[in-house]
Design a protein around this motif. Sequence first.
Motif, mmCIF file in Angstrom:
data_model
loop_
_atom_site.group_PDB
_atom_site.id
_atom_site.type_symbol
_atom_site.label_atom_id
_atom_site.label_comp_id
_atom_site.label_asym_id
_atom_site.label_seq_id
_atom_site.Cartn_x
_atom_site.Cartn_y
_atom_site.Cartn_z
ATOM 1 N N ILE A 77 0.856 -1.177 0.000
ATOM 2 C CA ILE A 77 0.000 0.000 0.000
ATOM 3 C C ILE A 77 0.898 1.235 0.000
ATOM 4 O O ILE A 77 2.111 1.135 0.201
ATOM 5 C CB ILE A 77 -0.945 0.041 1.225
ATOM 6 C CG1 ILE A 77 -0.144 0.003 2.530
ATOM 7 C CG2 ILE A 77 -1.955 -1.098 1.158
ATOM 8 C CD1 ILE A 77 -0.979 0.159 3.790
ATOM 9 N N THR A 78 0.299 2.397 -0.217
ATOM 10 C CA THR A 78 1.036 3.652 -0.232
ATOM 11 C C THR A 78 0.463 4.564 0.842
ATOM 12 O O THR A 78 -0.701 4.946 0.769
ATOM 13 C CB THR A 78 0.918 4.340 -1.606
ATOM 14 O OG1 THR A 78 1.291 3.423 -2.630
ATOM 15 C CG2 THR A 78 1.806 5.582 -1.669
ATOM 16 N N MET A 79 1.277 4.916 1.839
ATOM 17 C CA MET A 79 0.831 5.798 2.907
ATOM 18 C C MET A 79 1.446 7.181 2.732
ATOM 19 O O MET A 79 2.657 7.301 2.529
ATOM 20 C CB MET A 79 1.215 5.234 4.285
ATOM 21 C CG MET A 79 0.462 3.977 4.675
ATOM 22 S SD MET A 79 0.669 3.531 6.441
ATOM 23 C CE MET A 79 -0.178 4.892 7.259
ATOM 24 N N ILE A 80 0.618 8.227 2.789
ATOM 25 C CA ILE A 80 1.087 9.608 2.780
ATOM 26 C C ILE A 80 0.688 10.222 4.110
ATOM 27 O O ILE A 80 -0.501 10.302 4.446
ATOM 28 C CB ILE A 80 0.489 10.408 1.606
ATOM 29 C CG1 ILE A 80 0.913 9.794 0.262
ATOM 30 C CG2 ILE A 80 0.945 11.848 1.663
ATOM 31 C CD1 ILE A 80 -0.147 8.970 -0.403
ATOM 32 N N VAL A 81 1.692 10.625 4.904
ATOM 33 C CA VAL A 81 1.465 11.066 6.277
ATOM 34 C C VAL A 81 1.889 12.519 6.430
ATOM 35 O O VAL A 81 3.052 12.859 6.214
ATOM 36 C CB VAL A 81 2.252 10.189 7.273
ATOM 37 C CG1 VAL A 81 2.017 10.675 8.702
ATOM 38 C CG2 VAL A 81 1.857 8.723 7.132
#
Length: 246
Positions: free
Chosen positions: A113-117
């Motif tokens: 998955i791709t997490m942008i925090v």
Amino acid sequence: MAKFAKPESIVNTTEYCGGCGHGIIQRLIAESIEELNLQDKTIGVVDIACSYWSLDALDYDMIAGPHGRLAAVATGIKRVRPEANVYVHSGDGCAYVIGLSETSYAAIRDVPITMIVANNGIFGMTGGQLNLATTLVGDKTVSSKAGRNPDTMGHPVDMLKSFQNYDVEFLARGALYDVKHIEQTKKFIKKGLENQRDGKGFSLIEVLSPCPTNWKLDPVKAMEKIKNENEKIFPVGVYTDRGGVQ
């Protein structure tokens, strides 16, 4: 001559505070998804916090997860819809405090998955409380009125250095305080989405983002704080790139 236009995926306005960085992050996500032609494959996961406004603003399938549990929600979606491009847009309180366990285990399992925090050094939506992971020493919040005291409240933690201990695909940190860094941040977000498209593992992109409302600063001074203070504790750049820098 370059032509700049609003991404077609942004279909409604949002209620972000003036000067908030979440709106910039939202646009960078939309631009990257459109440039990769992933609109019809995208499922976004947002928090019951500031990023929640993306739920109505973006023309994607979207799910709002319980506060802090976005990595777990995204993992579940990816397991049942492996062909989908699943991204998380969250804050640092969600990903690194309330949901640290969920984020850590998604990284440990190298879930694709791709997490942008957004790292804005505070709990934004809930009223501006201290964030154990990202509030700087000395910063005043509603739960550290005299400033963060490391003797009683500990020091901020560079979570990307912690996640480097896991075998993940990509870890990077960008910032939003000028055009150069916004462009760099977009490259990181786009690469995280490309990794997932190409069947690679877990990607997390952290973004140094302003919160003028809770920092009690105007938007210009909030950006200056990121450049002059926050970036010294949380350096920008690539931390892990298993596939090699391109």
